[in-house]
Design a protein around this motif. Structure first.
Motif, PDB file in Angstrom:
ATOM      1  N   GLY A   1      89.736  -5.354  -1.426  1.00  0.00           N
ATOM      2  CA  GLY A   1      90.838  -4.414  -1.353  1.00  0.00           C
ATOM      3  C   GLY A   1      92.130  -5.124  -1.004  1.00  0.00           C
ATOM      4  N   ILE A   2      92.978  -4.442  -0.246  1.00  0.00           N
ATOM      5  CA  ILE A   2      94.224  -5.047   0.231  1.00  0.00           C
ATOM      6  C   ILE A   2      93.929  -5.719   1.562  1.00  0.00           C
ATOM      7  CG2 ILE A   2      96.625  -4.626   0.871  1.00  0.00           C
ATOM      8  CD1 ILE A   2      96.582  -2.152  -0.863  1.00  0.00           C
ATOM      9  N   HIS A   3      93.832  -7.023   1.545  1.00  0.00           N
ATOM     10  CA  HIS A   3      93.423  -7.786   2.724  1.00  0.00           C
ATOM     11  C   HIS A   3      94.606  -7.936   3.679  1.00  0.00           C
ATOM     12  CE1 HIS A   3      92.420 -11.327   5.167  1.00  0.00           C
ATOM     13  NE2 HIS A   3      91.168 -10.982   4.967  1.00  0.00           N
ATOM     14  N   LEU A   4      94.419  -7.463   4.920  1.00  0.00           N
ATOM     15  CA  LEU A   4      95.453  -7.574   5.940  1.00  0.00           C
ATOM     16  C   LEU A   4      94.879  -8.172   7.214  1.00  0.00           C
ATOM     17  CD1 LEU A   4      97.368  -4.151   5.699  1.00  0.00           C
ATOM     18  CD2 LEU A   4      98.002  -6.335   4.669  1.00  0.00           C
ATOM     19  N   GLU A   5      95.721  -8.874   7.953  1.00  0.00           N
ATOM     20  CA  GLU A   5      95.355  -9.347   9.284  1.00  0.00           C
ATOM     21  C   GLU A   5      95.500  -8.203  10.279  1.00  0.00           C
ATOM     22  OE1 GLU A   5      94.120 -12.316   9.786  1.00  0.00           O
ATOM     23  OE2 GLU A   5      94.426 -12.913   7.688  1.00  0.00           O
ATOM     24  N   LYS A   6      94.839  -8.342  11.406  1.00  0.00           N
ATOM     25  CA  LYS A   6      94.913  -7.297  12.421  1.00  0.00           C
ATOM     26  C   LYS A   6      96.348  -7.086  12.879  1.00  0.00           C
ATOM     27  CE  LYS A   6      92.877  -5.815  16.798  1.00  0.00           C
ATOM     28  NZ  LYS A   6      91.888  -6.131  17.861  1.00  0.00           N
ATOM     29  N   SER A   7      97.122  -8.155  12.921  1.00  0.00           N
ATOM     30  CA  SER A   7      98.522  -8.042  13.352  1.00  0.00           C
ATOM     31  C   SER A   7      99.367  -7.232  12.378  1.00  0.00           C
ATOM     32  CB  SER A   7      99.125  -9.439  13.518  1.00  0.00           C
ATOM     33  OG  SER A   7      99.085 -10.158  12.290  1.00  0.00           O
ATOM     34  N   GLN A   8      98.864  -7.072  11.127  1.00  0.00           N
ATOM     35  CA  GLN A   8      99.602  -6.312  10.118  1.00  0.00           C
ATOM     36  C   GLN A   8      99.199  -4.843  10.076  1.00  0.00           C
ATOM     37  OE1 GLN A   8      98.293  -9.262   7.019  1.00  0.00           O
ATOM     38  NE2 GLN A   8     100.447  -9.151   6.394  1.00  0.00           N
ATOM     39  N   CYS A   9      98.243  -4.467  10.905  1.00  0.00           N
ATOM     40  CA  CYS A   9      97.732  -3.095  10.895  1.00  0.00           C
ATOM     41  C   CYS A   9      98.817  -2.140  11.346  1.00  0.00           C
ATOM     42  CB  CYS A   9      96.513  -2.975  11.812  1.00  0.00           C
ATOM     43  SG  CYS A   9      95.818  -1.324  11.917  1.00  0.00           S
ATOM     44  N   GLY A  10      98.865  -0.972  10.690  1.00  0.00           N
ATOM     45  CA  GLY A  10      99.853   0.019  11.093  1.00  0.00           C
ATOM     46  C   GLY A  10     100.172   1.036  10.041  1.00  0.00           C
ATOM     47  N   GLY A  11      99.477   1.012   8.902  1.00  0.00           N
ATOM     48  CA  GLY A  11      99.720   1.989   7.853  1.00  0.00           C
ATOM     49  C   GLY A  11      99.289   3.381   8.271  1.00  0.00           C
ATOM     50  N   TYR A  12      99.463   4.313   7.357  1.00  0.00           N
ATOM     51  CA  TYR A  12      99.077   5.715   7.560  1.00  0.00           C
ATOM     52  C   TYR A  12      99.838   6.367   8.717  1.00  0.00           C
ATOM     53  CZ  TYR A  12      94.918   5.035   4.635  1.00  0.00           C
ATOM     54  OH  TYR A  12      94.058   4.758   3.616  1.00  0.00           O
ATOM     55  N   ASN A  13     100.838   5.687   9.315  1.00  0.00           N
ATOM     56  CA  ASN A  13     101.563   6.212  10.475  1.00  0.00           C
ATOM     57  C   ASN A  13     100.641   6.484  11.651  1.00  0.00           C
ATOM     58  OD1 ASN A  13     104.082   6.231   9.118  1.00  0.00           O
ATOM     59  ND2 ASN A  13     103.540   8.177   8.142  1.00  0.00           N
ATOM     60  N   HIS A  14      99.582   5.665  11.765  1.00  0.00           N
ATOM     61  CA  HIS A  14      98.645   5.815  12.886  1.00  0.00           C
ATOM     62  C   HIS A  14      98.477   4.463  13.562  1.00  0.00           C
ATOM     63  CE1 HIS A  14      97.559   9.935  11.933  1.00  0.00           C
ATOM     64  NE2 HIS A  14      97.318   9.592  10.691  1.00  0.00           N
ATOM     65  N   THR A  15      99.572   3.887  14.008  1.00  0.00           N
ATOM     66  CA  THR A  15      99.528   2.568  14.626  1.00  0.00           C
ATOM     67  C   THR A  15      98.651   2.572  15.878  1.00  0.00           C
ATOM     68  OG1 THR A  15     101.800   2.284  13.857  1.00  0.00           O
ATOM     69  CG2 THR A  15     100.966   0.648  15.416  1.00  0.00           C
ATOM     70  N   HIS A  16      98.548   3.722  16.539  1.00  0.00           N
ATOM     71  CA  HIS A  16      97.810   3.778  17.795  1.00  0.00           C
ATOM     72  C   HIS A  16      96.318   3.527  17.604  1.00  0.00           C
ATOM     73  CE1 HIS A  16      97.507   7.823  16.053  1.00  0.00           C
ATOM     74  NE2 HIS A  16      96.385   7.963  16.725  1.00  0.00           N
ATOM     75  N   THR A  17      95.807   3.651  16.380  1.00  0.00           N
ATOM     76  CA  THR A  17      94.380   3.420  16.151  1.00  0.00           C
ATOM     77  C   THR A  17      94.078   1.964  15.837  1.00  0.00           C
ATOM     78  OG1 THR A  17      94.595   3.935  13.793  1.00  0.00           O
ATOM     79  CG2 THR A  17      94.079   5.758  15.266  1.00  0.00           C
ATOM     80  N   CYS A  18      95.094   1.140  15.620  1.00  0.00           N
ATOM     81  CA  CYS A  18      94.850  -0.241  15.212  1.00  0.00           C
ATOM     82  C   CYS A  18      94.191  -1.063  16.315  1.00  0.00           C
ATOM     83  CB  CYS A  18      96.158  -0.903  14.774  1.00  0.00           C
ATOM     84  SG  CYS A  18      96.850  -0.203  13.247  1.00  0.00           S
ATOM     85  N   HIS A  19      94.393  -0.672  17.570  1.00  0.00           N
ATOM     86  CA  HIS A  19      93.782  -1.437  18.658  1.00  0.00           C
ATOM     87  C   HIS A  19      92.260  -1.303  18.644  1.00  0.00           C
ATOM     88  CE1 HIS A  19      93.900   2.599  20.460  1.00  0.00           C
ATOM     89  NE2 HIS A  19      92.903   2.198  21.222  1.00  0.00           N
ATOM     90  N   ARG A  20      91.728  -0.313  17.893  1.00  0.00           N
ATOM     91  CA  ARG A  20      90.266  -0.165  17.808  1.00  0.00           C
ATOM     92  C   ARG A  20      89.628  -1.126  16.826  1.00  0.00           C
ATOM     93  NH1 ARG A  20      89.085   6.319  17.544  1.00  0.00           N
ATOM     94  NH2 ARG A  20      91.028   7.054  18.474  1.00  0.00           N
ATOM     95  N   LEU A  21      90.444  -1.802  16.020  1.00  0.00           N
ATOM     96  CA  LEU A  21      89.917  -2.745  15.036  1.00  0.00           C
ATOM     97  C   LEU A  21      89.333  -3.944  15.771  1.00  0.00           C
ATOM     98  CD1 LEU A  21      89.674  -3.444  11.995  1.00  0.00           C
ATOM     99  CD2 LEU A  21      91.915  -4.535  12.172  1.00  0.00           C
ATOM    100  N   ILE A  22      88.047  -4.209  15.565  1.00  0.00           N
ATOM    101  CA  ILE A  22      87.379  -5.296  16.280  1.00  0.00           C
ATOM    102  C   ILE A  22      87.328  -6.580  15.455  1.00  0.00           C
ATOM    103  CG2 ILE A  22      85.981  -3.739  17.682  1.00  0.00           C
ATOM    104  CD1 ILE A  22      83.684  -4.130  15.793  1.00  0.00           C
ATOM    105  N   ASN A  23      87.697  -6.511  14.177  1.00  0.00           N
ATOM    106  CA  ASN A  23      87.778  -7.709  13.341  1.00  0.00           C
ATOM    107  C   ASN A  23      89.190  -8.282  13.380  1.00  0.00           C
ATOM    108  OD1 ASN A  23      85.151  -7.845  12.546  1.00  0.00           O
ATOM    109  ND2 ASN A  23      85.466  -6.937  10.543  1.00  0.00           N
ATOM    110  N   ASP A  24      89.308  -9.526  12.991  1.00  0.00           N
ATOM    111  CA  ASP A  24      90.632 -10.144  12.894  1.00  0.00           C
ATOM    112  C   ASP A  24      91.350  -9.747  11.611  1.00  0.00           C
ATOM    113  OD1 ASP A  24      90.310 -11.443  15.310  1.00  0.00           O
ATOM    114  OD2 ASP A  24      89.374 -13.204  14.379  1.00  0.00           O
ATOM    115  N   ASN A  25      90.601  -9.193  10.641  1.00  0.00           N
ATOM    116  CA  ASN A  25      91.203  -8.765   9.380  1.00  0.00           C
ATOM    117  C   ASN A  25      90.400  -7.597   8.833  1.00  0.00           C
ATOM    118  OD1 ASN A  25      88.940 -10.090   7.809  1.00  0.00           O
ATOM    119  ND2 ASN A  25      89.907 -11.901   8.688  1.00  0.00           N
TER     120      ASN A  25
END
Length: 353
Positions: free
Chosen positions: A263-287
């Motif tokens: 898919g669209i490969h992103l790093e954890k630091s790039q997470c923030g789409g869908y206007n739900h940035t607050h859920t990105c801290h739950r990502l346990i992978n680096d990408n």
């Protein structure tokens, strides 16, 4: 050799030339024979020697480039585009994406037009006519207003007919039925929504809709025997450039590449789409794969076998199916997933306006 063939004489040189040409012809026929490309002939001594010498790659010339593959042998994608049925902006996006996808046309080696993109409804109703489709799409609408009360255990019908949904009022339904009876010339502004699939869940773009889509795609493959090598989901904020998209390596082969998570490969630091940035801290992978997620068949089956875990909202945020899947695959037995960034995925706003 000089004494044996008497190369000093013209007749001897002619005999040597004939023997050399004969040996070269025989070796060429053996080494480059199509049998060397068949799986059961891969172990033949001469075929192994020819591959080690670089005379052949182990694949027939017609399969070395995707463009040379017969259309019916190319891998096929089943694409679900999540949308909201009653939202006017979503309806406009559906119409624009539909026009963009359906007007794409390719040509075979004889310059005959063939459709590389078609709707799921067209493909299942007439698979012979649409046998060249590589991208089979459908829009995913939640058709059950009581979907939150459904048991998430695959014991219910994953899709509904249009007439069964409570998505539209009876007045809207009767109006649509009357409009469908009229000619398209008389009602040119009416959108054809025949490519919408009504899933038996609430009309919310969340994890439940994605997993119901996976369940439905599996039933299509199992019950109707349709060939789908990959299953993907996205929403109306993204579309594809068909030509660029089909140049991705996974479409070079006439079969599904297992353990594919693309898919669209992103790093954890790039997470923030869908206007739900607050859920990105739950990502346990680096990408992770964001916005557009494509899976091979075995990965879809893995998801469905772990659908009881996906209900744990703490680790698997229900409003971010991309993050939920990334966290789920973190525990996959194989730590060598084929994580591939796909080209040809575009934001709809850049294409549709």
């Amino acid at each position: 050799l000089n004494n044996y063939y008497h190369l000093k004489s013209p007749l001897g040189r002619l005999r040597f030339l004939l023997v050399a040409v004969t040996l070269f012809t025989v070796l060429s026929i053996v080494l480059f024979h199509p049998r060397c490309y068949r799986r059961r002939a891969q172990g033949m001594l001469l075929c192994r020697i020819s591959r080690e010498m670089g005379l052949t790659s182990g694949l027939p010339p017609s399969r070395r480039k995707k463009e040379s593959l017969p259309p019916q042998e190319r891998s096929r994608l089943l694409l679900g585009i999540m949308t909201l049925g009653n939202d006017p902006e979503e309806k406009r996006r559906r119409a624009s994406i539909r026009n963009t996808l359906q007007r794409h046309m390719a040509f075979d080696s004889y310059h005959n037009p063939m459709k590389q993109v078609c709707s799921l409804q067209d493909y299942t109703s007439n698979p012979l006519e649409y046998r060249f489709c590589q991208v089979v799409y459908t829009f995913l609408v939640g058709g059950n207003s009581e979907g939150t009360n459904l048991d998430f255990n695959k014991t219910y019908t994953p899709s509904l007919r249009y007439e069964q949904t409570t998505l539209f009022s009876q007045r809207q339904l009767s109006q649509k039925q009357q409009q469908n009876q009229q000619s398209q010339e008389q009602f040119p502004t009416i959108f054809d929504e025949s490519d919408v699939t009504f899933l038996n869940v609430e009309d919310v773009n969340n994890v439940r809709k994605v997993f119901t889509w996976y369940d439905y795609s599996t039933k299509i493959r199992m019950e109707r025997g349709r060939k789908f090598d990959y299953v993907a989901f996205t929403d109306t904020s993204h579309t594809i450039d068909v030509d660029s998209f089909l140049r991705n390596n996974i479409f070079r082969y006439p079969y599904s590449v297992t353990l594919t998570y693309a898919g669209i490969h992103l790093e954890k630091s790039q997470c923030g789409g869908y206007n739900h940035t607050h859920t990105c801290h739950r990502l346990i992978n680096d990408n992770y794969m964001s916005d557009f997620v494509l899976l091979s068949k075995d990965m879809v089956e893995y998801c469905l076998s772990h659908n009881h875990l996906i209900q744990l909202d703490g680790l698997y945020p229900q409003d971010r199916p991309d993050i939920a899947l990334a966290n789920l695959f973190r525990f996959h037995p194989s730590q060598s997933l084929n994580s591939t960034h796909l080209v040809g995925i575009l934001e709809s706003s850049a294409v549709l306006g």
